[in-house]
Write an enzyme that holds these catalytic residues in place. Structure first.
Site, short mmCIF file in Angstrom:
data_model
loop_
_atom_site.label_atom_id
_atom_site.label_comp_id
_atom_site.label_asym_id
_atom_site.label_seq_id
_atom_site.Cartn_x
_atom_site.Cartn_y
_atom_site.Cartn_z
N TRP A 326 0.83 -1.21 0.00
CA TRP A 326 0.00 0.00 0.00
C TRP A 326 0.86 1.26 0.00
CZ3 TRP A 326 -0.24 4.13 3.30
CH2 TRP A 326 -1.34 4.98 3.18
N HIS A 327 2.02 1.18 0.65
CA HIS A 327 2.87 2.36 0.78
C HIS A 327 3.55 2.76 -0.52
CE1 HIS A 327 2.39 1.73 5.11
NE2 HIS A 327 2.79 2.97 5.25
N GLY A 328 3.71 1.85 -1.44
CA GLY A 328 4.37 2.25 -2.67
C GLY A 328 4.58 1.10 -3.63
N PHE A 483 2.30 8.36 -1.43
CA PHE A 483 1.63 7.08 -1.20
C PHE A 483 0.13 7.17 -1.43
CE2 PHE A 483 5.18 6.87 2.11
CZ PHE A 483 6.08 6.41 1.17
#
Length: 483
Positions: A326-328, A483
């Site tokens: 999800w962060h990247g 993000f």
């Protein structure tokens, strides 16, 4: 438009005056203003992506009604899947399309197939898409699980999806909290607004004085890690730990404080995570809205901890890996999530994951006990080590960074190319850590001291430091915007 800019505070002042002076008697007018202000705020970056927010709003508004009105569970489930696939599809295309194409090409080359990557696209990542898609999906989930009923007030729902204080970097709110407040009349509360201003001030301090001042040092060390000794590399990742904390928790403080100015309370997103005594407590204190989202909408639906230990470990691993992704769109984030899973699972198996749930370090005393202090240092060391993967451009870079720490261990005084006085920043950082320890019991009251003189001195000092450290020449955007 970013929080730490003059145009934002001009914008905020105008919206605040219109909201409470001219529109205070009409809830509908206030919500219209919130919606317009939110779209202006978001469109300041790129107005073209407003269509995505509007489309996501329309889809989940009608999906919510459809889920609630369907008689058969199979129909409800189909509508829920429509919401999930639509929002994940948006997120997947704009954020992960090129990542998956490149990963497929790389995997094919490992297997001996030479495939040229001609399918990648020049896709711009819309700011905040990871946040508002999760927020709208949570609405559909909650209706499906009969936690809430759908609203028929499209205006309130649209304002809920796009509420500008938390639109681009959270907290990720559930409809049961935020939509309920938007749909009901607000009354101006002086103490609430003053509390909001205090949080905004503290958030600006974290962002400008801590995060932005450490940023150039961290950037230099990570960009040139192959030329620095171990002492400098350790310094770089420790400073990044506080840079990302000051940056993201600073944003959350400003978001929560700004919402207070409009009579709305957002959930806490950070509760002094670097004072955690195990990794489970860390995740109850770091990016709380995201970990809560994954717990309710991924971990529990997978079975949570209600099944066997093996299934529970599987569920924990899935949550952390997805959280990392999800962060990247980079395998570094997945690896980072995997490291946290590996740290969390032993605590879960030992039944210690709920330890320290309702306490803070040094609960009854001024100073922490030696065992507590040791636990905090170990957790900080573990989290800081994992940040190497989070910050590095690739997994290979991360391992090279770590390798130089262990193979080139020497101590040299770090000198920044542009002459930043690192010792001064370390002294400031030490003072910040001590102050956070003093206020550790209440993250929403950074200046809660009985003495008016003490409060005045603190306000003056914080404002002076913000003005002193404000640098118009550096990138002032927030890390989590990517993000």
């Amino acid at each position: 438009m970013i929080f730490n800019s003059l145009e934002f505070f001009i914008f905020l002042f105008i919206v605040f005056v219109l909201y409470w002076v001219f529109l205070k008697k009409s809830l509908k007018a206030q919500n219209v203003l919130l919606l317009i202000a939110s779209y202006v705020f978001y469109g300041w970056w790129d107005w073209r992506f407003l269509s995505l927010i509007l489309l996501s709003t329309i889809v989940d508004y009608f999906v919510g009604i459809a889920i609630h009105s369907s008689d058969k569970k199979s129909q409800k489930k189909r509508w829920l899947w429509f919401s999930v696939l639509f929002n994940v599809g948006l997120l997947g295309f704009f954020k992960y399309y090129n990542f998956f194409v490149d990963s497929w090409v790389d995997m094919s080359s490992v297997l001996g197939y030479n495939i040229k990557s001609t399918w990648t696209l020049s896709v711009i990542l819309p700011v905040g898409i990871s946040f508002y898609t999760f927020q709208t999906m949570s609405y559909s989930f909650d209706i499906y699980h009969k936690k809430i009923k759908p609203t028929k007030d499209f205006l309130s729902f649209a304002a809920f999806v796009s509420f500008f204080p938390q639109l681009v970097a959270g907290p990720i709110e559930r409809a049961s909290n935020l939509l309920h407040q938007i749909a009901n009349k607000r009354v101006f509360n002086y103490n609430q607004s003053v509390g909001g201003l205090k949080l905004i001030l503290w958030g600006l301090f974290k962002k400008i004085v801590i995060a932005d001042s450490l940023g150039p040092i961290v950037d230099d060390i990570f960009a040139n890690y192959h030329t620095y000794p171990a002492s400098t590399l350790i310094l770089g990742v420790v400073l990044f730990s506080f840079q990302i904390y000051g940056d993201f928790s600073g944003y959350s403080d400003i978001a929560i404080g700004t919402a207070k100015l409009f009579g709305i309370e957002l959930m806490s997103n950070f509760k002094f995570p670097y004072f955690s005594r195990n990794i489970a407590e860390f995740w109850r204190r770091w990016h709380i809205s995201l970990s809560t989202w994954f717990r309710y909408y991924v971990y529990i639906p997978l079975g949570g901890s209600r099944s066997t230990k093996l299934i529970s470990v599987r569920n924990i691993t899935i949550v952390f890996l997805i959280s990392g992704l999800w962060h990247g769109a980079n395998w570094t984030f997945v690896f980072w999530g995997g490291l946290h899973a590996l740290a969390f699972i032993p605590i879960f198996l030992l039944g210690k994951n709920l330890s320290f749930k309702n306490t803070v370090i040094g609960e009854q005393t001024l100073f922490p006990s030696l065992p507590e202090a040791f636990r905090v240092l170990m957790v900080f060391a573990l989290v800081t080590f994992s940040w190497i993967f989070f910050r590095s451009e690739s997994i290979a870079d991360a391992f090279s960074y770590i390798g130089r720490i262990f193979t080139n261990f020497s101590f040299e005084t770090y000198l920044h190319p542009k002459g930043y006085r690192v010792k001064d920043y370390l002294i400031l950082l030490g003072g910040f850590i001590i102050y956070e320890y003093i206020i550790r019991k209440d993250e929403r009251s950074p200046f809660n001291f009985k003495s008016g003189i003490v409060r005045f001195v603190l306000y003056t000092l914080v404002i002076l430091l913000i003005l002193l450290f404000y640098d118009s020449e550096i990138d002032r955007s927030f890390i989590y915007f990517q993000f």
